[in-house]
Scaffold this motif. Structure first.
Motif, PDB file in Angstrom:
ATOM      1  N   GLU A 192       0.821  -1.207   0.000  1.00 39.21           N
ATOM      2  CA  GLU A 192       0.000   0.000   0.000  1.00 39.21           C
ATOM      3  C   GLU A 192       0.859   1.264   0.000  1.00 39.21           C
ATOM      4  OE1 GLU A 192      -3.215   0.334  -0.479  1.00 39.21           O
ATOM      5  OE2 GLU A 192      -3.328  -1.828  -0.729  1.00 39.21           O
ATOM      6  N   LEU A 193       1.998   1.223   0.692  1.00 42.73           N
ATOM      7  CA  LEU A 193       2.898   2.385   0.677  1.00 42.73           C
ATOM      8  C   LEU A 193       3.426   2.657  -0.723  1.00 42.73           C
ATOM      9  CD1 LEU A 193       4.917   1.981   3.998  1.00 42.73           C
ATOM     10  CD2 LEU A 193       3.176   3.680   3.462  1.00 42.73           C
ATOM     11  N   LEU A 194       3.688   1.594  -1.484  1.00 44.25           N
ATOM     12  CA  LEU A 194       4.136   1.767  -2.866  1.00 44.25           C
ATOM     13  C   LEU A 194       3.064   2.444  -3.703  1.00 44.25           C
ATOM     14  CD1 LEU A 194       6.383   1.206  -4.913  1.00 44.25           C
ATOM     15  CD2 LEU A 194       5.282  -0.963  -5.376  1.00 44.25           C
ATOM     16  N   SER A 195       1.806   2.066  -3.506  1.00 44.61           N
ATOM     17  CA  SER A 195       0.736   2.722  -4.265  1.00 44.61           C
ATOM     18  C   SER A 195       0.600   4.184  -3.865  1.00 44.61           C
ATOM     19  CB  SER A 195      -0.583   1.978  -4.063  1.00 44.61           C
ATOM     20  OG  SER A 195      -0.996   2.069  -2.718  1.00 44.61           O
ATOM     21  N   ILE A 196       0.828   4.507  -2.586  1.00 43.56           N
ATOM     22  CA  ILE A 196       0.771   5.901  -2.140  1.00 43.56           C
ATOM     23  C   ILE A 196       1.921   6.701  -2.750  1.00 43.56           C
ATOM     24  CG2 ILE A 196       1.005   7.390  -0.115  1.00 43.56           C
ATOM     25  CD1 ILE A 196      -0.572   5.258   1.434  1.00 43.56           C
ATOM     26  N   VAL A 197       3.112   6.099  -2.840  1.00 41.89           N
ATOM     27  CA  VAL A 197       4.260   6.780  -3.455  1.00 41.89           C
ATOM     28  C   VAL A 197       3.962   7.092  -4.920  1.00 41.89           C
ATOM     29  CG1 VAL A 197       6.653   6.448  -4.195  1.00 41.89           C
ATOM     30  CG2 VAL A 197       5.992   5.901  -1.860  1.00 41.89           C
ATOM     31  N   LEU A 198       3.354   6.137  -5.634  1.00 39.75           N
ATOM     32  CA  LEU A 198       3.002   6.384  -7.040  1.00 39.75           C
ATOM     33  C   LEU A 198       1.956   7.488  -7.155  1.00 39.75           C
ATOM     34  CD1 LEU A 198       2.905   2.749  -8.437  1.00 39.75           C
ATOM     35  CD2 LEU A 198       4.600   4.502  -8.900  1.00 39.75           C
ATOM     36  N   VAL A 242       1.522   9.989  -5.016  1.00 46.31           N
ATOM     37  CA  VAL A 242       2.208  11.250  -4.710  1.00 46.31           C
ATOM     38  C   VAL A 242       3.027  11.722  -5.918  1.00 46.31           C
ATOM     39  CG1 VAL A 242       4.030  12.261  -3.281  1.00 46.31           C
ATOM     40  CG2 VAL A 242       2.204  10.929  -2.221  1.00 46.31           C
ATOM     41  N   ALA A 243       3.663  10.792  -6.620  1.00 48.29           N
ATOM     42  CA  ALA A 243       4.432  11.164  -7.815  1.00 48.29           C
ATOM     43  C   ALA A 243       3.523  11.757  -8.884  1.00 48.29           C
ATOM     44  CB  ALA A 243       5.172   9.945  -8.355  1.00 48.29           C
ATOM     45  N   LEU A 244       2.345  11.178  -9.066  1.00 46.17           N
ATOM     46  CA  LEU A 244       1.403  11.711 -10.051  1.00 46.17           C
ATOM     47  C   LEU A 244       0.914  13.095  -9.645  1.00 46.17           C
ATOM     48  CD1 LEU A 244      -0.276  11.309 -12.599  1.00 46.17           C
ATOM     49  CD2 LEU A 244      -1.999  10.200 -11.208  1.00 46.17           C
ATOM     50  N   ILE A 245       0.575  13.267  -8.373  1.00 50.00           N
ATOM     51  CA  ILE A 245       0.115  14.578  -7.897  1.00 50.00           C
ATOM     52  C   ILE A 245       1.236  15.611  -8.024  1.00 50.00           C
ATOM     53  CG2 ILE A 245      -0.626  15.842  -5.835  1.00 50.00           C
ATOM     54  CD1 ILE A 245      -2.162  13.296  -5.031  1.00 50.00           C
ATOM     55  N   GLY A 246       2.476  15.207  -7.712  1.00 49.27           N
ATOM     56  CA  GLY A 246       3.612  16.115  -7.861  1.00 49.27           C
ATOM     57  C   GLY A 246       3.803  16.559  -9.301  1.00 49.27           C
ATOM     58  N   ALA A 247       3.646  15.619 -10.249  1.00 50.03           N
ATOM     59  CA  ALA A 247       3.779  15.977 -11.662  1.00 50.03           C
ATOM     60  C   ALA A 247       2.694  16.967 -12.078  1.00 50.03           C
ATOM     61  CB  ALA A 247       3.715  14.722 -12.525  1.00 50.03           C
ATOM     62  N   ILE A 248       1.483  16.764 -11.577  1.00 51.74           N
ATOM     63  CA  ILE A 248       0.390  17.691 -11.912  1.00 51.74           C
ATOM     64  C   ILE A 248       0.650  19.064 -11.318  1.00 51.74           C
ATOM     65  CG2 ILE A 248      -2.063  18.142 -11.518  1.00 51.74           C
ATOM     66  CD1 ILE A 248      -2.503  15.104 -11.720  1.00 51.74           C
TER      67      ILE A 248
END
Length: 193
Positions: A158-164, A166-172
């Protein structure tokens, strides 16, 4: 388990390796980031087909779902949201850093090829003992992996899915900040004139 003849097996491996090498070159050499992301998807897909050819069905399915279906799609979305100016050239000119990196990678490649060719693979104990594993029922192992992913390793999963996410939100956020800066610059230029 698919039984293939030896020449057909070699042809499939050769085609997959050519796909991986050409896809990797496309990722590195093309200046258009979207095309590079698509070539990265080709590399991930060829690796998953390679796992299928090696009868590692679970790993192949996970490769397709996670890397092709999630990571590569995330990269493509992030690249499309960034709005980087496109260059007209297909290949960019090489800088000194590119040449140094190329030489380092080429020397590492030749080092790995030399190590692979000089290793006596038949005497390695893991390879000689791995023949015992071919008699096991792998469906139990797939069920065990699924059970462990949903019990003992649920938190890292689940932490890996949260990291992904966060990466998407950061890119946006980065893409919107750049667009907001461009809009404010245009407004300031219009106000001055």
């Amino acid at each position: 388990m698919i039984e293939l003849s030896e020449p057909l097996h070699e042809i499939i491996f050769f085609l997959l390796e050519v796909g991986i090498i050409l896809g990797s070159l496309g990722v590195v050499l093309l200046t258009n980031i979207v095309y590079s992301a698509f070539f990265l998807g080709l590399v991930f897909f060829c690796i998953s087909i390679l796992y299928f050819a090696l009868n590692a069905d679970f790993v192949a399915a996970a490769q397709i779902l996670i890397y092709v279906g999630a990571v590569n799609v995330l990269i493509v979305f992030a690249v499309m949201l960034i709005n980087k100016p496109q260059s007209k050239k297909l290949f960019s000119f090489w800088t000194i850093g590119d040449k140094i990196t190329f030489l380092v990678c080429l020397s590492l490649f030749f080092l790995l090829v030399t190590i692979i060719l000089n290793t006596s693979w038949s005497s390695i104990t893991l390879i000689t003992e791995s023949k015992k594993f071919l008699n096991f029922d792998f469906t139990q192992n797939v069920q065990r992996i699924g059970y462990l992913l949903l019990t003992q390793f649920l938190l890292p999963f689940e932490l890996l899915s949260i990291v992904l996410l966060v990466a998407l939100i950061g890119a946006i956020v980065i893409a919107r900040r750049e667009n907001l800066m461009k809009i404010t610059e245009k407004v300031q230029i219009k106000e001055k004139s």
